[in-house]
Structures are given as C-alpha cells and as structure tokens.
Scaffold this active site. Structure first.
Site, mmCIF file in Angstrom:
data_model
loop_
_atom_site.group_PDB
_atom_site.id
_atom_site.type_symbol
_atom_site.label_atom_id
_atom_site.label_comp_id
_atom_site.label_asym_id
_atom_site.label_seq_id
_atom_site.Cartn_x
_atom_site.Cartn_y
_atom_site.Cartn_z
ATOM 1 N N HIS A 31 0.857 -1.191 0.000
ATOM 2 C CA HIS A 31 0.000 0.000 0.000
ATOM 3 C C HIS A 31 0.895 1.244 0.000
ATOM 4 O O HIS A 31 1.705 1.438 0.909
ATOM 5 C CB HIS A 31 -0.876 -0.046 1.254
ATOM 6 N N ASP A 33 1.060 5.218 0.174
ATOM 7 C CA ASP A 33 0.309 6.415 0.554
ATOM 8 C C ASP A 33 0.965 7.646 -0.057
ATOM 9 O O ASP A 33 2.017 8.082 0.395
ATOM 10 C CB ASP A 33 0.290 6.548 2.088
ATOM 11 N N HIS A 64 -2.721 4.733 -2.816
ATOM 12 C CA HIS A 64 -3.746 5.548 -2.162
ATOM 13 C C HIS A 64 -3.325 7.014 -2.277
ATOM 14 O O HIS A 64 -2.391 7.447 -1.600
ATOM 15 C CB HIS A 64 -3.844 5.084 -0.693
ATOM 16 N N PRO A 142 0.340 7.767 9.859
ATOM 17 C CA PRO A 142 0.259 6.360 10.268
ATOM 18 C C PRO A 142 0.164 6.274 11.792
ATOM 19 O O PRO A 142 0.334 7.277 12.486
ATOM 20 C CB PRO A 142 1.598 5.790 9.793
ATOM 21 N N ASP A 173 -8.709 1.113 5.875
ATOM 22 C CA ASP A 173 -7.345 1.623 6.029
ATOM 23 C C ASP A 173 -7.226 2.524 7.262
ATOM 24 O O ASP A 173 -7.918 3.538 7.358
ATOM 25 C CB ASP A 173 -6.997 2.416 4.757
ATOM 26 N N GLY A 174 -6.322 2.140 8.163
ATOM 27 C CA GLY A 174 -6.022 2.984 9.316
ATOM 28 C C GLY A 174 -6.195 2.260 10.642
ATOM 29 O O GLY A 174 -7.306 1.871 11.001
HETATM 30 C C1 DX5 Z 1 -3.269 7.076 6.718
HETATM 31 C C2 DX5 Z 1 -2.820 6.100 5.651
HETATM 32 C C3 DX5 Z 1 -2.759 4.676 6.082
HETATM 33 C C4 DX5 Z 1 -1.817 4.409 7.201
HETATM 34 C C5 DX5 Z 1 -1.857 2.964 7.618
HETATM 35 O O1 DX5 Z 1 -3.369 8.313 6.131
HETATM 36 O O2 DX5 Z 1 -3.690 6.179 4.545
HETATM 37 O O3 DX5 Z 1 -2.477 3.846 4.966
HETATM 38 O O4 DX5 Z 1 -0.516 4.740 6.882
HETATM 39 O O5 DX5 Z 1 -0.987 2.834 8.703
HETATM 40 P P1 DX5 Z 1 -1.477 2.351 10.143
HETATM 41 O O6 DX5 Z 1 -1.924 0.931 9.975
HETATM 42 O O7 DX5 Z 1 -0.289 2.527 10.956
HETATM 43 O O8 DX5 Z 1 -2.638 3.237 10.537
HETATM 44 ZN ZN ZN Z 2 -3.530 4.588 3.015
#
Ligand code: DX5
Ligand code: ZN
Length: 211
Positions: A31, A33, A64, A142, A173-174
């Site tokens: 994924h 970001d 994303h 994150p 996601d998140g």
């Molecule tokens: C938040 C991002 C997520 C995030 C996922 O803006 O879109 O993809 O990085 O990380 P975790 O699992 O640490 O929330």
């Molecule tokens: Zn994301």
C-alpha cells in the site's frame, strides 16, 4: 481476506529493506500512501521515490492518493506495477476524469471515504469503480487509533453491494490490527501499516491477518 501493507511509518532510509522483506512474505499488495502536502499536510511517496523502491518488490502496488489534483500524476504512477489506484471524493479535479484516466491504463480504480463522510458521497460513481476504501482514521498519518464508528459503514456497503449484485471490493485503512480484524469480516482487503512494520516477525503477523 487479502492484506495490503503500508510502509508509511517506516523511515525513508529503511523503506527499501522493509519492502524487500515484505516481498518474501505472502502479503498481497504493498500500500503506497501518496501525500501532496495539500489534501493532507504531509508529503510522502512522490513518484521518483516510489519508482526507485519499486525494484525491491514483485508485489503489486495499491496506491492511495491523498492528493488534491491527481490528474497530473496519474500518467507517471500508471507506469508502476499498480493493481489499484484510489482517490478521495473531495478533491479539486473532476472525479469522472480521474476515474476514466485510471481505467484507460487497465488499472482498477477505488474511491476513499473519510471517517466523517457518509457512503452517500460515492453513490454517483458506483457504476464506474472497482473498490471502496473506508478510512478508519483521519487521512495523513500512520499509527493512529482505529475508529470503530466506521464499522456500520462497511456493513452497509457490503449489504448494498450484495443486494445490487455489484462487484466492488471493500477495503479498510487505518489502525487495522489483529484485535479489530475480527470486526472487519465484510472487507475484501485490509490495509495495515505500523502494526506489521513495527514487528520483528512480519511473516507470522501477515499470516494471521490474511486468515
Ligand atoms: C493514513 C494512511 C494509512 C496508514 C496505515 O493516512 O492512509 O495507509 O498509513 O498505517 P497504520 O496501519 O499505521 O494506521
Ligand atoms: Zn492509506
């Protein structure tokens, strides 16, 4: 259940190593970001960086875009091994144009809904999209805590897609981890970041998350 791992919480200098390790696991997607410093205040994963780390994995990318104007960068990211490209509904570009452009490359297209947005915002696009990404944290950082109030939205989407026989994937996601995974059975793809990348044993966690 498929799993997409976000490396957003990994230090830039360690990303290539982390991606090489993930490549050895059964993880389904990486994924990515992308942040432009406008749609969200941080910047991350500009094209040249993602291109440079792409060579460390054969996994397909789940990109994303937390970006106000993705139209100008789609041509670049489409050169990478992308499975899906996902955009937020409240961006400055015309969403129909963004969707068409992505599809012209044969890449799946997703729309993301923020925790404070209702599923209504994606209704006008259901005939055109392949995936809905339900954000379970505010986009931008994150390591945030999963917002359980988004679970009814996921259930509503699953019910709707079933009733209307729509072939649209649901992703979340998140803050996704082994604790909240059991409440996310209606999803097709879990996105998990720091829960996986902060561990010393990716393979075991990835295995458990995909079951
Ligand atoms: C938040 C991002 C997520 C995030 C996922 O803006 O879109 O993809 O990085 O990380 P975790 O699992 O640490 O929330
Ligand atoms: Zn994301």
């Amino acid at each position: 259940m498929k799993l997409s791992v976000s490396y957003l919480s990994v230090k830039k200098r360690d990303v290539a190593d982390v991606i090489s390790l993930l490549d050895l696991t059964p993880v389904d997607f990486i994924h990515v970001d992308v942040m432009d410093g406008k749609y969200v205040s941080n910047k991350a994963n500009q094209f040249s960086f993602v291109e440079s780390i792409g060579k460390f994995t054969r996994k397909r990318l789940d990109i994303h875009f937390m970006v106000s104007k993705p139209l100008k960068v789609i041509d670049d990211y489409a050169l990478l091994n992308a499975y899906c490209m996902t955009y937020h509904v409240d961006i400055l570009n015309d969403l129909n144009e963004v969707i068409e452009k992505t599809k012209s490359y044969g890449i799946k297209v997703g729309l993301a809904i923020n925790p404070d947005q209702d599923i209504d915002v994606i209704m006008p696009y259901l005939d055109k999209i392949d995936l809905v990404l339900v954000m379970s944290v505010k986009p931008g950082l994150p390591g945030q805590k999963f917002i359980p109030e988004v679970i009814p939205k996921i259930k509503k989407l699953r019910k709707l897609f079933k009733e209307e026989k729509r072939d649209i994937l649901i992703s979340v996601d998140g803050g996704v981890n082994l604790d909240n995974k059991k409440e996310l059975k209606d999803c097709d793809i879990l996105v998990s970041g720091s829960f996986i990348t902060s561990s010393s044993d990716y393979a075991t966690l990835i295995d458990k998350m995909r079951k």
